[in-house]
Structures are given as structure tokens and as C-alpha cells.
Design a protein around this motif. Structure first.
Motif, PDB file in Angstrom:
ATOM      1  N   THR A 104      54.890  51.824   7.585  1.00  0.00           N
ATOM      2  CA  THR A 104      55.610  52.064   6.254  1.00  0.00           C
ATOM      3  C   THR A 104      56.415  53.378   6.716  1.00  0.00           C
ATOM      4  O   THR A 104      57.772  53.331   6.304  1.00  0.00           O
ATOM      5  N   CYS A 161      53.703  42.263   6.272  1.00  0.00           N
ATOM      6  CA  CYS A 161      54.268  43.338   5.602  1.00  0.00           C
ATOM      7  C   CYS A 161      53.502  43.581   4.097  1.00  0.00           C
ATOM      8  O   CYS A 161      53.366  44.758   4.010  1.00  0.00           O
ATOM      9  N   LYS A 165      51.648  47.142   3.610  1.00  0.00           N
ATOM     10  CA  LYS A 165      52.159  48.239   2.540  1.00  0.00           C
ATOM     11  C   LYS A 165      51.453  47.938   1.389  1.00  0.00           C
ATOM     12  O   LYS A 165      51.261  48.933   0.586  1.00  0.00           O
ATOM     13  N   SER A 167      51.765  46.805  -1.717  1.00  0.00           N
ATOM     14  CA  SER A 167      52.703  47.158  -2.752  1.00  0.00           C
ATOM     15  C   SER A 167      52.726  45.885  -4.054  1.00  0.00           C
ATOM     16  O   SER A 167      53.181  46.388  -4.959  1.00  0.00           O
ATOM     17  N   ARG A 230      60.283  41.340  -2.226  1.00  0.00           N
ATOM     18  CA  ARG A 230      61.023  42.250  -2.395  1.00  0.00           C
ATOM     19  C   ARG A 230      60.665  43.741  -2.083  1.00  0.00           C
ATOM     20  O   ARG A 230      61.298  44.458  -1.673  1.00  0.00           O
ATOM     21  N   CYS A 231      59.515  43.792  -2.638  1.00  0.00           N
ATOM     22  CA  CYS A 231      59.004  45.207  -2.399  1.00  0.00           C
ATOM     23  C   CYS A 231      58.315  45.480  -0.996  1.00  0.00           C
ATOM     24  O   CYS A 231      57.954  46.745  -0.782  1.00  0.00           O
ATOM     25  N   CYS A 232      58.059  44.746   0.081  1.00  0.00           N
ATOM     26  CA  CYS A 232      57.403  44.745   1.012  1.00  0.00           C
ATOM     27  C   CYS A 232      57.983  44.526   2.266  1.00  0.00           C
ATOM     28  O   CYS A 232      58.171  45.039   3.427  1.00  0.00           O
ATOM     29  N   HIS A 234      60.476  44.046   5.308  1.00  0.00           N
ATOM     30  CA  HIS A 234      61.072  45.051   5.927  1.00  0.00           C
ATOM     31  C   HIS A 234      62.741  44.386   6.140  1.00  0.00           C
ATOM     32  O   HIS A 234      63.575  45.374   5.712  1.00  0.00           O
ATOM     33  N   ARG A 237      63.968  44.705   2.243  1.00  0.00           N
ATOM     34  CA  ARG A 237      64.220  46.050   1.734  1.00  0.00           C
ATOM     35  C   ARG A 237      65.216  46.828   2.485  1.00  0.00           C
ATOM     36  O   ARG A 237      65.891  47.565   2.010  1.00  0.00           O
ATOM     37  N   THR A 240      68.003  45.627   0.534  1.00  0.00           N
ATOM     38  CA  THR A 240      67.963  46.109  -1.016  1.00  0.00           C
ATOM     39  C   THR A 240      68.029  47.678  -1.321  1.00  0.00           C
ATOM     40  O   THR A 240      68.533  48.090  -2.105  1.00  0.00           O
ATOM     41  N   GLU A 241      67.337  48.306  -0.635  1.00  0.00           N
ATOM     42  CA  GLU A 241      67.008  49.746  -0.638  1.00  0.00           C
ATOM     43  C   GLU A 241      67.912  50.571   0.289  1.00  0.00           C
ATOM     44  O   GLU A 241      67.942  51.868   0.204  1.00  0.00           O
ATOM     45  N   HIS A 242      68.025  50.130   1.599  1.00  0.00           N
ATOM     46  CA  HIS A 242      68.594  50.841   2.587  1.00  0.00           C
ATOM     47  C   HIS A 242      70.191  50.557   2.812  1.00  0.00           C
ATOM     48  O   HIS A 242      70.981  51.058   3.746  1.00  0.00           O
TER      49      HIS A 242
END
Length: 344
Positions: A104, A161, A165, A167, A230-232, A234, A237, A240-242
Motif C-alpha cells: 500500500t 488488492c 489493503k 479497505s 474503487r477503494c483498493c 491499484h 485508484r 480516481t485518486e492520483h
């Protein structure tokens, strides 16, 4: 994908490999080698080299296969490969808990940027079968059931994933592996073989949980079909996150909401869309085709059946096979020359 330098990745390698094993592992490449070849390069006795190689292969930290009765060994790619194989059996050991935290950290620190395509991604979204109507004329590599029915060996494994993680509470044993790789992971006890019907049942479970189907970004038979949250995940994410727009390729479809039929219940936006592509506008809902990845989860989960999956325009051509995809990615990333050295 590469393996960007990182303190977390160094710790991962120290956790996965013993000092004795490293003496043999550093003489491996992506080209399979025998224990005799590794012994000659490392100065180890053949029996000892074989023992160390089998120890690593048994823990799935290197790749192994048997050809004409001879065991062959090679290094694994970082992702997909070295990461996933450590968690496909479901996790739960102290070592896996430690590795989960390290991966992670590593992905947020360096790996997610390395995973993304420039612009060709290695993974692409496949729409859930339920979201496509008979009128949708789809390509073979877009039709997930046809991909599965045409496979001669299928395994189901836990999602690395989510296991690493932890999550969310989404089901984990829903990721599919095909062909030679499936045989290898089943043989090492990290996955179980299933029929085509068993594989489709795993995908139905994933779809009900709102998971996105992704597969290798090539038109040949699939190597893997993952079911991603969507939360774990790679790749999701990374998108959406990076902000890595090429972390995963969208499918050939995009969601279109029929305003007259939409009841504005909000399920598509709040519970089904993994990338926040659906917005409320003046009491109605609309999907942004630029954000939509074409997974079909909104359409399959709409109680009013008010969402269609329509063909996109100007979709990049899907590479013919894995080799073509990898060559294209290596050239785009400027890694082809270095990769070729690993084939010696």
C-alpha cells in the motif's frame, strides 16, 4: 510496469527473499532458466541451486514451469505478478499483513505512476454482460461470457488488492485466471480450478457487489479477468485518486441516461459508478462520457432500466495480443532497450 526505487520496495524484497535465495535469484531473467544454468552463473552446486529455486517457486516469488520434464525458472513482473501472487490464497498470515502495508505504501509512493500507460494501459475495462442489449454489436474481446466459454482452463483466486489493503467488505474470491498461468497458480495452491459456469457465477457475485471487470488490454484470449473495487484496486485508484488518466483503458461503451425514463433515485451515482462520472443536473441525472469507463454497473443496477450502454467514438484500437501490447508500452515508456537486456 517496472519497479521504481523505493524504501518500501526494498523492504518488500527483504521480506520475500532470504539472503541465500538472493544469491540464486539475481541470476534469473524473464527468460526461463534451468537450475544448471543458475548454478553455473552463481557458483552454487546444481542441487543447492535447485533447492533454492524450488523454495522461491513454492512461495510464488519467482515463476516456474516444467517443459519436457525439465523445471524452468524466471523472475516475475512486479505488477501483475509479484504483488498479486502473494495474496491470491486469501491472506491472513503475519507476513501477508506486513506485506499488505508495504505494498500500500509502495503503490502510493511510486508504483501507481509506473503502472499507468503512456498512453497505452495494460488493463482495460470490460462491460458487465447484463448491461449490454442484443442490439449492441460487440467485439469478441468486449464480450466477457464468450471470453470465458472459449477458455480451456480457468481458476478463481482472491483479489490481491482487497486482501492486501482490506479497505472494504466486497467479496474477494472473484478474480479469474486463464490458461498456463491458471495451471501454475492452482498447482501451487494459490487458486482453485473452476468450470466456465463457476467462473460466470463468480462474475455475477462481483457485479452484484458493484465491482468493475477488467482484463488484459489485448484482443486475444484473456490472461486474467479481475473484479475491482474503487477503494483498493491499484488501477482504479490510479485513475480516481492520483489523476493517471491512462491507468486503465475504458471499454468501447459509455453510459447514456434516458432523461424521460430516469426516476432520479440516485443509485447510479451514489452506489454504482466507481469513478464519479454521473452528475445531477436540474433534478435529472447525466453521465459524463469523458469520465465514464464503460463498466456498465450503472446500467445493470438501474431499477428503471433507464441507462443504455452506447458505442463510443474514436476508441483506440485494442492491441492484438499480449506481445503487441507489451512492445507498444515499452516503446512509449522508453524502456524497450532495458527490457531487452532482461531477456538475455
Amino acid at each position: 510496469s517496472g519497479a521504481p526505487a523505493s524504501a518500501a520496495f526494498t523492504e518488500i524484497l527483504k521480506t520475500l527473499f532470504t539472503e541465500d535465495e538472493i544469491a540464486a535469484a539475481v541470476h534469473l531473467s524473464f527468460v526461463p532458466k534451468t537450475a544448471e544454468q543458475v548454478a553455473l552463473a552463481s557458483g552454487l552446486e546444481v542441487r543447492e541451486a535447485g533447492r533454492r529455486l524450488e523454495s522461491m517457486a513454492g512461495r510464488l516469488v519467482i515463476n516456474s514451469r516444467v517443459k519436457d520434464g525439465v523445471a524452468l525458472y524466471s523472475i516475475l513482473p512486479t505488477v501483475p505478478g509479484l504483488f498479486e501472487l502473494q495474496f491470491m490464497n486469501g491472506g491472513g498470515t503475519p507476513a501477508q499483513e506486513k506485506l499488505g502495508g508495504l505494498w500500500t505504501e509502495y503503490n502510493a509512493e511510486a508504483m501507481i505512476r509506473s503502472l499507468a500507460g503512456e498512453p497505452t494501459p495494460q488493463m482495460r475495462v470490460v462491460p458487465v454482460q447484463k448491461s449490454l442489449l442484443p442490439k449492441n454489436r460487440i467485439h469478441t474481446h468486449d464480450e466477457i461470457e464468450q471470453m470465458i466459454r472459449g477458455s480451456d482452463y480457468i481458476a478463481v483466486a482472491h483479489c490481491a488488492c482487497r486482501v492486501s489493503k482490506r479497505s472494504c467488505g466486497a467479496p474477494t474470491e472473484v478474480c479469474l485466471i486463464f490458461g498456463a498461468l491458471a495451471k501454475a497458480v492452482v498447482g501451487r495452491g494459490s487458486a482453485r480450478r473452476v468450470s466456465a459456469d463457476g467462473a460466470l457465477e463468480a462474475l455475477r457475485t462481483a457485479e452484484e457487489a458493484g465491482l468493475v471487470h477488467t482484463s488484459n488490454n489485448s484482443a486475444e484470449k484473456p490472461v486474467i479477468v479481475c473484479s475491482c473495487c474503487r477503494c483498493c484496486c491499484h488501477f482504479l485508484r490510479g485513475l480516481t485518486e492520483h489523476g493517471e488518466r491512462n491507468a486503465v483503458a475504458p471499454s468501447a461503451f459509455a453510459a447514456k441516461i434516458r432523461t424521460d425514463d430516469c426516476t432520479a433515485c440516485g443509485i447510479c451515482r451514489d452506489a454504482r459508478c466507481p469513478v464519479k462520472a454521473i452528475e445531477e443536473r436540474d433534478g435529472a441525472y447525466a453521465a459524463d462520457p469523458e469520465k465514464c469507463i464503460g463498466c456498465g454497473l450503472c446500467a445493470s443496477g438501474c431499477p428503471a432500466s433507464a441507462i443504455d450502454m452506447v458505442h463510443r467514438e474514436n476508441i483506440p484500437e485494442v492491441p492484438t495480443n499480449q506481445q503487441e501490447m507489451m512492445l507498444k508500452m515499452l516503446k512509449e515508456k522508453g524502456k524497450l532497450e532495458r527490457f531487452m537486456k532482461m531477456l538475455k
